[in-house]
Design a protein around this motif. Sequence first.
Motif, PDB file in Angstrom:
ATOM      1  N   ASN A  67       9.513 -17.311  -7.092  1.00 10.69           N
ATOM      2  CA  ASN A  67      10.458 -16.653  -6.202  1.00 10.69           C
ATOM      3  C   ASN A  67       9.770 -15.597  -5.321  1.00 10.69           C
ATOM      4  O   ASN A  67       9.887 -15.602  -4.097  1.00 10.69           O
ATOM      5  CB  ASN A  67      11.536 -16.021  -7.094  1.00 10.69           C
ATOM      6  CG  ASN A  67      12.617 -15.318  -6.295  1.00 10.69           C
ATOM      7  OD1 ASN A  67      12.662 -15.452  -5.082  1.00 10.69           O
ATOM      8  ND2 ASN A  67      13.476 -14.596  -6.989  1.00 10.69           N
ATOM      9  N   ILE A  68       9.026 -14.698  -5.959  1.00 15.38           N
ATOM     10  CA  ILE A  68       8.397 -13.599  -5.205  1.00 15.38           C
ATOM     11  C   ILE A  68       7.241 -14.131  -4.365  1.00 15.38           C
ATOM     12  O   ILE A  68       6.992 -13.670  -3.257  1.00 15.38           O
ATOM     13  CB  ILE A  68       7.926 -12.489  -6.165  1.00 15.38           C
ATOM     14  CG1 ILE A  68       9.114 -11.962  -6.973  1.00 15.38           C
ATOM     15  CG2 ILE A  68       7.265 -11.350  -5.399  1.00 15.38           C
ATOM     16  CD1 ILE A  68       8.758 -10.992  -8.066  1.00 15.38           C
ATOM     17  N   TRP A  69       6.569 -15.131  -4.906  1.00 11.77           N
ATOM     18  CA  TRP A  69       5.400 -15.664  -4.213  1.00 11.77           C
ATOM     19  C   TRP A  69       5.764 -16.223  -2.836  1.00 11.77           C
ATOM     20  O   TRP A  69       4.988 -16.110  -1.892  1.00 11.77           O
ATOM     21  CB  TRP A  69       4.699 -16.719  -5.067  1.00 11.77           C
ATOM     22  CG  TRP A  69       3.542 -17.340  -4.380  1.00 11.77           C
ATOM     23  CD1 TRP A  69       3.443 -18.629  -3.955  1.00 11.77           C
ATOM     24  CD2 TRP A  69       2.328 -16.694  -3.995  1.00 11.77           C
ATOM     25  NE1 TRP A  69       2.246 -18.821  -3.327  1.00 11.77           N
ATOM     26  CE2 TRP A  69       1.543 -17.649  -3.336  1.00 11.77           C
ATOM     27  CE3 TRP A  69       1.843 -15.388  -4.127  1.00 11.77           C
ATOM     28  CZ2 TRP A  69       0.291 -17.369  -2.818  1.00 11.77           C
ATOM     29  CZ3 TRP A  69       0.591 -15.095  -3.622  1.00 11.77           C
ATOM     30  CH2 TRP A  69      -0.172 -16.064  -2.975  1.00 11.77           C
ATOM     31  N   GLN A  70       6.956 -16.811  -2.743  1.00 13.83           N
ATOM     32  CA  GLN A  70       7.403 -17.342  -1.458  1.00 13.83           C
ATOM     33  C   GLN A  70       7.253 -16.294  -0.361  1.00 13.83           C
ATOM     34  O   GLN A  70       6.694 -16.550   0.710  1.00 13.83           O
ATOM     35  CB  GLN A  70       8.896 -17.745  -1.529  1.00 13.83           C
ATOM     36  CG  GLN A  70       9.245 -18.753  -2.578  1.00 13.83           C
ATOM     37  CD  GLN A  70       8.714 -20.147  -2.243  1.00 13.83           C
ATOM     38  OE1 GLN A  70       8.431 -20.442  -1.086  1.00 13.83           O
ATOM     39  NE2 GLN A  70       8.531 -20.970  -3.263  1.00 13.83           N
ATOM     40  N   THR A  71       7.766 -15.116  -0.654  1.00 11.39           N
ATOM     41  CA  THR A  71       7.759 -14.046   0.338  1.00 11.39           C
ATOM     42  C   THR A  71       6.346 -13.494   0.554  1.00 11.39           C
ATOM     43  O   THR A  71       5.913 -13.271   1.688  1.00 11.39           O
ATOM     44  CB  THR A  71       8.683 -12.894  -0.128  1.00 11.39           C
ATOM     45  OG1 THR A  71       9.890 -13.463  -0.616  1.00 11.39           O
ATOM     46  CG2 THR A  71       8.974 -11.944   1.006  1.00 11.39           C
ATOM     47  N   LEU A  72       5.646 -13.286  -0.552  1.00  8.24           N
ATOM     48  CA  LEU A  72       4.284 -12.741  -0.451  1.00  8.24           C
ATOM     49  C   LEU A  72       3.402 -13.687   0.365  1.00  8.24           C
ATOM     50  O   LEU A  72       2.619 -13.260   1.217  1.00  8.24           O
ATOM     51  CB  LEU A  72       3.709 -12.545  -1.857  1.00  8.24           C
ATOM     52  CG  LEU A  72       2.304 -11.930  -1.940  1.00  8.24           C
ATOM     53  CD1 LEU A  72       2.237 -10.603  -1.207  1.00  8.24           C
ATOM     54  CD2 LEU A  72       1.886 -11.735  -3.399  1.00  8.24           C
ATOM     55  N   ALA A  73       3.582 -14.989   0.108  1.00 10.77           N
ATOM     56  CA  ALA A  73       2.761 -15.980   0.803  1.00 10.77           C
ATOM     57  C   ALA A  73       2.971 -15.914   2.312  1.00 10.77           C
ATOM     58  O   ALA A  73       2.033 -16.055   3.090  1.00 10.77           O
ATOM     59  CB  ALA A  73       3.087 -17.382   0.288  1.00 10.77           C
ATOM     60  N   ILE A 101       4.295  -8.873 -12.316  1.00 15.90           N
ATOM     61  CA  ILE A 101       5.517  -9.294 -13.019  1.00 15.90           C
ATOM     62  C   ILE A 101       5.419  -8.970 -14.506  1.00 15.90           C
ATOM     63  O   ILE A 101       6.355  -8.460 -15.113  1.00 15.90           O
ATOM     64  CB  ILE A 101       5.765 -10.806 -12.816  1.00 15.90           C
ATOM     65  CG1 ILE A 101       5.991 -11.091 -11.330  1.00 15.90           C
ATOM     66  CG2 ILE A 101       6.952 -11.273 -13.638  1.00 15.90           C
ATOM     67  CD1 ILE A 101       5.991 -12.565 -10.986  1.00 15.90           C
ATOM     68  N   ALA A 102       4.265  -9.243 -15.094  1.00 16.15           N
ATOM     69  CA  ALA A 102       4.109  -9.048 -16.533  1.00 16.15           C
ATOM     70  C   ALA A 102       4.297  -7.588 -16.931  1.00 16.15           C
ATOM     71  O   ALA A 102       4.811  -7.298 -18.007  1.00 16.15           O
ATOM     72  CB  ALA A 102       2.736  -9.545 -16.973  1.00 16.15           C
ATOM     73  N   LEU A 103       3.893  -6.676 -16.060  1.00 15.66           N
ATOM     74  CA  LEU A 103       3.881  -5.269 -16.461  1.00 15.66           C
ATOM     75  C   LEU A 103       5.058  -4.452 -15.937  1.00 15.66           C
ATOM     76  O   LEU A 103       5.420  -3.448 -16.532  1.00 15.66           O
ATOM     77  CB  LEU A 103       2.574  -4.613 -15.997  1.00 15.66           C
ATOM     78  CG  LEU A 103       1.269  -5.225 -16.517  1.00 15.66           C
ATOM     79  CD1 LEU A 103       0.068  -4.501 -15.947  1.00 15.66           C
ATOM     80  CD2 LEU A 103       1.232  -5.169 -18.043  1.00 15.66           C
ATOM     81  N   SER A 104       5.651  -4.875 -14.839  1.00 15.48           N
ATOM     82  CA  SER A 104       6.525  -3.947 -14.100  1.00 15.48           C
ATOM     83  C   SER A 104       8.001  -4.038 -14.436  1.00 15.48           C
ATOM     84  O   SER A 104       8.501  -5.068 -14.885  1.00 15.48           O
ATOM     85  CB  SER A 104       6.380  -4.177 -12.593  1.00 15.48           C
ATOM     86  OG  SER A 104       5.048  -4.299 -12.241  1.00 15.48           O
ATOM     87  N   LEU A 137      10.290 -16.240 -11.714  1.00 20.79           N
ATOM     88  CA  LEU A 137      10.130 -14.991 -10.964  1.00 20.79           C
ATOM     89  C   LEU A 137       8.908 -15.076 -10.054  1.00 20.79           C
ATOM     90  O   LEU A 137       8.946 -14.691  -8.889  1.00 20.79           O
ATOM     91  CB  LEU A 137       9.946 -13.814 -11.940  1.00 20.79           C
ATOM     92  CG  LEU A 137      11.192 -13.293 -12.640  1.00 20.79           C
ATOM     93  CD1 LEU A 137      10.795 -12.379 -13.796  1.00 20.79           C
ATOM     94  CD2 LEU A 137      12.079 -12.560 -11.657  1.00 20.79           C
ATOM     95  N   HIS A 138       7.856 -15.598 -10.627  1.00 18.68           N
ATOM     96  CA  HIS A 138       6.598 -15.686  -9.885  1.00 18.68           C
ATOM     97  C   HIS A 138       6.776 -16.527  -8.627  1.00 18.68           C
ATOM     98  O   HIS A 138       6.399 -16.129  -7.523  1.00 18.68           O
ATOM     99  CB  HIS A 138       5.515 -16.286 -10.781  1.00 18.68           C
ATOM    100  CG  HIS A 138       4.132 -16.197 -10.210  1.00 18.68           C
ATOM    101  ND1 HIS A 138       3.697 -17.036  -9.221  1.00 18.68           N
ATOM    102  CD2 HIS A 138       3.113 -15.347 -10.470  1.00 18.68           C
ATOM    103  CE1 HIS A 138       2.452 -16.726  -8.888  1.00 18.68           C
ATOM    104  NE2 HIS A 138       2.076 -15.693  -9.638  1.00 18.68           N
TER     105      HIS A 138
END
Lengths: 275, 284
Positions: free
Chosen positions: B272-278, B227-230, B269-270
Amino acid sequence: MSISTATPTKQLSAKSFGNSLPRWKSPLAIRILIIALILAAWELSANNGWVDPLFASRPTDVVQALGNILPTSQLWADAGYTLTEVAIGYVIGITLGVLIGVILGSSRILREACQPILNALNSVPRIALVPLFVAWLGLGMGPRILMAVTVVVFVMVTTVLTAMSQPDRDSMLLARSLGASRREQLVKFELPRAVPVVISGLELALIYSFLGVIAAEIVSGSNGLGSRMTYYANLFQADNFFAVLVVLTAFTTLLTAAIRRIEKRLLHWHKFEDR
Amino acid sequence: MSLELEPARTENRKMDTQTVEPGASGAAISVRNLFHAFPHASGAPMRVVNDVSFDIAPGQFVSIVGPSGCGKTTALNVISGLEQQQSGTISVLGKPPEAGRPEIAMAFARDALLPWRDATDNVALSLELQGVEKAERRARAAEMLKVVGLGDYLHAYRGQLSQGMRQRVALARALVTRPQLLLLDEPFAALDSQTRVLVQGELLRMLDAQEGPVTTVMVTHDLAEAIALSDVILLMSRRPGTIRETYRIDIPRPRDAVALRGNSHFNELHENIWQTLAEEVREV
Ligand SMILES: Nc1ncnc2c1ncn2[C@@H]1O[C@H](COP(=O)(O)OP(=O)(O)OP(=O)(O)O)[C@@H](O)[C@H]1O
Ligand SMILES: [Mg+2]
């Protein structure tokens, strides 16, 4: 307690506290002490008749014999002869050995094809070949040099192969990602990594070159330090025999130390590596 | 506060790959229907990458995240040409994948510094293999090292550098060639969490210091880092990996990698995306 905790502590003490140790605890002091103890035991055994000084000599007699033979031109002629043989055998041997090693090291098929042949050849008891070498090359330097070469070549081939058989996966990946050609991979990535191992091989090869030459000298001919030792042994002059041995050892030690010094210069980066 | 974040959330939700940048023709990287299989221990082929397609616009920073073993490295290696392509259509800066192209640079989790070269010569290595003449490559390498804050370590050997410093040298080695495309495989994985954030900052600074726009593809485990870089995050499913979600990260640039942590939008953001990644990680 475990190895993992013991290792860093050891490194730490060796690196940062090595200089603050009391003098008498230095490696040099301990080394001298050990040598002194052995010499004393030898002297004592000879003096008390535990060993026969006629065959075993004794340190003080060896020193005296050294004093006698060192000024003779005969000794220096023999030394020069032996050193020449060692040097020629060494140079030819390492050149051939490194060449063969690099070729085999960079081709897997060749390596697999030739390794059994090399192993078989290396297991031949070389000393038995000296009479044959004499028949081919006469009684001069030839058979001794050849003898050294046959030993040194194998030392170097083995060394180079060992060094090159541990390619670093990370740097190979890097080499490919940077578009290095096969030749560049060899010259810029694989060979420099092999250098430390090869240099320790060079040190070993020097000792083996002496070994080959002296062995051949003992068996054949009448020039050189090996022949001189045979001569004294046959006359039961153990004092002189050991004196020549001391001279020989002095040469090997000095030359090995010289290689170590070159190694330190060449591998100034090596001392920073932890592996 | 939650109201304020509402638009961002919808905007970051699930975008079709095409919306990343319209028009694949102008893409820096275009991947279509990439499959990849490896022989399994049993000998039978095991599919690792499963129908992956995406486009990356020039100058974008794209991260690929996904559970361990899902085929991220494999996909990146196929794109870089380090791994033989088995199927699909790939265009990298207008050409099929090929390893060692001078306009493409790579960096890996392990620095792969050559221990017999000092920092300058390690950085200069990539230029050396491109035939850049000695004085120039040394000068450029030194300059690059100064950009990453290693101006005092130009002649330090690998063994004299900390992990974080080594990784900065490795990044300098990649960027000194002024690449158009940077391919990174977990470039910060070997670093502790604090050093990691610092070196991420260095990478952003280095990219800013480049003359032209640099397209970057980074594989990572670390969602916060992504998230920090992209600009865009591609989330891969578990093995056999396919692109499950595409997220656009709308944090304005220039970004401060350190200050970002703790920023509420970042955290949102973290989460939000983490839900799916998890979900993907959990089911492995
Ligand atoms: N050269 C290979 N031969 C056989 N199998 C391989 C090879 N390389 C990778 N694999 C397998 O392919 C799968 C995906 O590997 P890959 O390295 O692409 O995963 P990854 O997503 O990068 O994982 P990680 O996040 O752990 O690095 C793994 O199951 C791995 O075992
Ligand atoms: Mg990986």
